[in-house]
Structure formats: structure tokens, C-alpha cells
Design a protein around this motif. Structure first.
Motif, PDB file in Angstrom:
ATOM      1  N   LYS A  19     -21.654   8.376 -94.132  1.00 36.30           N
ATOM      2  CA  LYS A  19     -21.371   6.951 -94.309  1.00 36.30           C
ATOM      3  C   LYS A  19     -19.947   6.625 -93.894  1.00 36.30           C
ATOM      4  O   LYS A  19     -19.059   7.478 -93.915  1.00 36.30           O
ATOM      5  N   THR A  20     -19.757   5.375 -93.511  1.00 34.33           N
ATOM      6  CA  THR A  20     -18.441   4.868 -93.157  1.00 34.33           C
ATOM      7  C   THR A  20     -18.180   3.602 -93.965  1.00 34.33           C
ATOM      8  O   THR A  20     -19.001   2.673 -93.962  1.00 34.33           O
ATOM      9  N   LYS A  21     -17.062   3.572 -94.677  1.00 29.05           N
ATOM     10  CA  LYS A  21     -16.648   2.379 -95.391  1.00 29.05           C
ATOM     11  C   LYS A  21     -15.746   1.576 -94.460  1.00 29.05           C
ATOM     12  O   LYS A  21     -14.789   2.118 -93.893  1.00 29.05           O
ATOM     13  N   ILE A  22     -16.069   0.311 -94.291  1.00 30.70           N
ATOM     14  CA  ILE A  22     -15.348  -0.504 -93.310  1.00 30.70           C
ATOM     15  C   ILE A  22     -14.895  -1.819 -93.921  1.00 30.70           C
ATOM     16  O   ILE A  22     -15.407  -2.253 -94.966  1.00 30.70           O
ATOM     17  N   LEU A  23     -13.933  -2.424 -93.262  1.00 35.55           N
ATOM     18  CA  LEU A  23     -13.510  -3.777 -93.584  1.00 35.55           C
ATOM     19  C   LEU A  23     -13.970  -4.668 -92.450  1.00 35.55           C
ATOM     20  O   LEU A  23     -13.750  -4.368 -91.273  1.00 35.55           O
ATOM     21  N   VAL A  24     -14.678  -5.741 -92.794  1.00 40.27           N
ATOM     22  CA  VAL A  24     -15.239  -6.618 -91.771  1.00 40.27           C
ATOM     23  C   VAL A  24     -14.750  -8.050 -91.987  1.00 40.27           C
ATOM     24  O   VAL A  24     -14.477  -8.470 -93.117  1.00 40.27           O
TER      25      VAL A  24
END
Length: 363
Positions: A19-24
Motif C-alpha cells: 500500500k501507498t499512503k498519499i496526499l491528494v
């Protein structure tokens, strides 16, 4: 219905294989999102993504994350050749295939045909994901040499990747193997139901003890039977059906402000009085007289003390175990200090389970 919005990736917060935690950027605001790499492919800064924003908009307990449905800048991973034909999330737009360990072309298929009994494998069955860390940490602290398998059910979060708890416990070599059952997915092994999950724990992972709980995010409605933790009773029965030793962890709190969860939660009272059909070992922590009296009044009112074997164990070793592994615990936002009895009940079950092992060792 789904709430879907388009967003643009502006920062990678963290990345692992799964998984990748991102800011969008969504609607001119910065929001957090999760991308499951093995489902929707890798994601990078400046990628445009379609997001499922439903839970956040409803202020539900997803940890404040949106979920990436599709990356408009890259294709999803291609299907591996000849690796599995069992579908999870079946007949939904997100159905995915897994290589279930009991499939006919799986190397372990024969073990399910030859299986006879769990041979008194101790299986600790909880009802909340927050029970996993105190149980596993206590077990490994008391006996560093035992093999622990965690079985995650599909009563809450379905991807095991969502659980930072599981990642941490595996990284610290506290949990040795994971199995996801039903529509839950992403474990070291996949199984189509809890029965084969238990068989896989015994015959394939060769564990000394197993822990079964749902993933993060129990569903409850405030009605007698309307909570997903009701599965605990059925799982305890399954353990007994297969020749294991079912160890039940009651949900206990004297800190929860809701009356229905005070003392032994109405969830546990329902499970042990109505749902579990077989006689199981229900573990209580050793408590001061006033709190102990309250719990036994609850048990006696519903005749649970006659239906099951009630065992008291000292779970106070938990703080030592957490310090040893540099772990912290939380349930419903409450820490060990805030809700001590809840976590002592988990540790007490682990102490009892560890005592059943032939290679028992205590520091």
C-alpha cells in the motif's frame, strides 16, 4: 451508493509493497488517501486518480482516508499466469482473484483432504482488531520460541494491508504467519472460510497457537444481534468442531461511556449466551473485588457461568510485553492507561493459552 471524486497526487506519505499512503488535492483541499498497489497499481506524484470518498464524507471510521479506485496515469498490475481462480469481493466492480491455499492446483490442496483434527491447537478468538496486539505481544513475550498465526476474518476491513498493526507485528517477528479468510484478502495464505483457515494454520503454518479476530473497523448498530463481532461465537464453535481448544476473549471495559459496553459488553454477553453453542474457555482478568463482582453478576444473570468454563488469569504482564517490543495499544481511541481492563482481558487470554503449550516458557 459510491461517492467518487477525481484527485491529483501531490505527495507520497509512505510506501510499502502492498500500500501507498498519499496526499491528494481534491476540490482544492489536501486529503489523505490509500492506494492498494497490488489492486490498482503503483502511484506517483502528479498522477490523477479516481477516489472513493464515501466513508470520509460520512465521517465513518476509515482513519480519515479516501481510497484509490483507479489511477488514470497507469494500468493496474497484470494477472499472474496460472496463479489462482478463487474470486474475492465476488460480483463487484472490484472483484479480484487470489490463489487460495485449498485450490485443486495449489501445492497444499492435499493437506485439506488428509486433515483429521487440530489436535488441541489452542485458538484465541477475539471480537475486535485492537485485541490482536495485546494477545500476540503477551504470547511472544512469555515464550519467544512459539509460532503464532493470525487469522483475519471478513467482518470488518477486507484488505489485511489496511492494518498497520499487522504490519508492525510481522516486522517485529511477533506474528509469524497471516491467513485471510472469506472475502478478506492479502494474508500470507488465503482460505475460503474459517474452517479451512484453521486447518491451514495447523497443517501449513505449523503454528503453536492461533489468534482469530476481524480486521479494523467493527460494525455495530446498538441492536442485540446487529454487530459483526457476533462471528466470535461461530468461530469458537468451528475451533471445537475441528478438535482445537477454543479460548474466548470477552470485551470488557469500565471506561467506555456507553452503558451497553460497561463491564462485559453486550456484544460478548450475546456471543457467549446465545451464539456459541459449544462449551468454551472464557478468560477473565484478575480484578479488584468490586469490578469482579460486577462481571460475575452479568455472567450469572445470563447463566453464562454454567454454559462455559470461566477462568481467571493475571494479565498484568502486558505492560512488560509492550515495553519489550516497543508497542502501544489503543481501542476506540483509548490507551492502556485509559482502558486498562480491556487490555488485561486480552493479555489474560494469552497467558492462559501460553500455559497450554507443551513448550511453555515464562520469563
Amino acid at each position: 451508493m459510491l461517492h467518487i471524486k477525481r484527485g491529483k497526487v501531490i505527495e507520497i506519505l509512505s510506501r510499502s509493497k502492498e500500500k501507498t499512503k498519499i496526499l491528494v488535492a481534491v476540490d482544492e483541499k489536501e486529503e489523505r488517501a490509500l492506494n492498494y498497489n497490488l489492486i490498482t497499481g503503483e502511484v506517483a506524484v502528479d498522477d490523477e486518480v479516481l477516489l472513493n470518498t464515501t466513508a470520509v464524507e460520512l465521517k465513518l471510521g476509515t482513519g480519515g482516508y479516501h481510497f484509490v479506485l483507479y489511477n488514470l496515469h497507469s494500468m493496474s498490475p497484470s494477472l499472474e499466469e496460472d496463479q489462482g481462480h478463487i474470486m474475492k469481493l465476488r460480483y463487484t466492480p472490484l472483484q479480484l482473484k487470489v490463489f487460495a491455499t485449498e485450490e485443486q492446483n495449489h501445492p497444499n490442496h492435499h493437506k485439506f483432504l488428509e486433515f483429521q483434527s487440530l489436535k488441541e491447537l489452542p485458538v484465541i478468538v477475539g471480537s475486535l482488531h485492537s485485541m490482536l496486539t495485546p494477545i500476540a505481544a503477551t504470547l511472544k513475550y512469555m515464550n519467544p520460541n512459539i509460532k503464532i498465526t493470525y487469522i483475519m476474518t471478513d467482518a470488518a476491513a477486507l484488505p489485511i494491508y489496511f492494518s498497520d498493526t499487522v504490519y508492525q507485528l510481522k516486522e517485529k517477528s511477533i506474528v509469524d504467519s497471516t491467513i485471510t479468510v472469506g472475502h478478506a484478502f492479502g494474508g500470507d495464505l488465503e482460505a475460503v472460510n474459517i474452517y479451512n483457515g484453521l486447518i491451514a494454520a495447523k497443517e501449513i503454518t505449523a503454528c503453536d497457537i492461533a489468534i482469530v479476530t476481524m480486521g479494523p473497523g467493527i460494525v455495530g448498530t446498538g441492536t442485540p444481534y446487529g454487530f459483526t463481532g457476533i462471528e466470535q461465537g461461530q468461530i469458537l464453535d468451528a475451533v471445537k468442531d475441528l478438535g482445537g481448544i477454543p479460548i474466548g476473549v470477552p470485551r470488557i471495559s469500565f471506561s467506555d461511556p456507553r452503558e451497553r459496553h460497561y463491564g462485559i459488553s453486550h456484544h460478548s454477553l450475546t456471543v457467549f449466551s446465545k451464539i456459541a453453542k459449544t462449551k468454551v474457555r472464557m478468560i477473565l482478568p484478575i480484578l479488584p473485588d468490586k469490578e469482579k463482582k460486577f462481571l460475575y453478576e452479568q455472567l450469572e444473570y445470563l447463566n453464562i457461568h454454567r454454559k462455559h468454563t470461566i477462568i481467571e488469569e493475571d494479565g498484568s504482564i502486558l505492560s512488560e510485553a509492550l515495553n519489550q517490543f516497543n508497542l502501544s495499544v489503543k481501542t476506540m481511541g483509548r490507551s492502556l492507561k485509559d482502558d486498562t481492563v480491556f487490555f488485561l482481558a486480552c493479555s489474560a487470554a494469552a497467558v492462559y493459552g501460553c500455559g497450554l503449550l507443551k513448550n511453555y516458557y515464562r520469563k
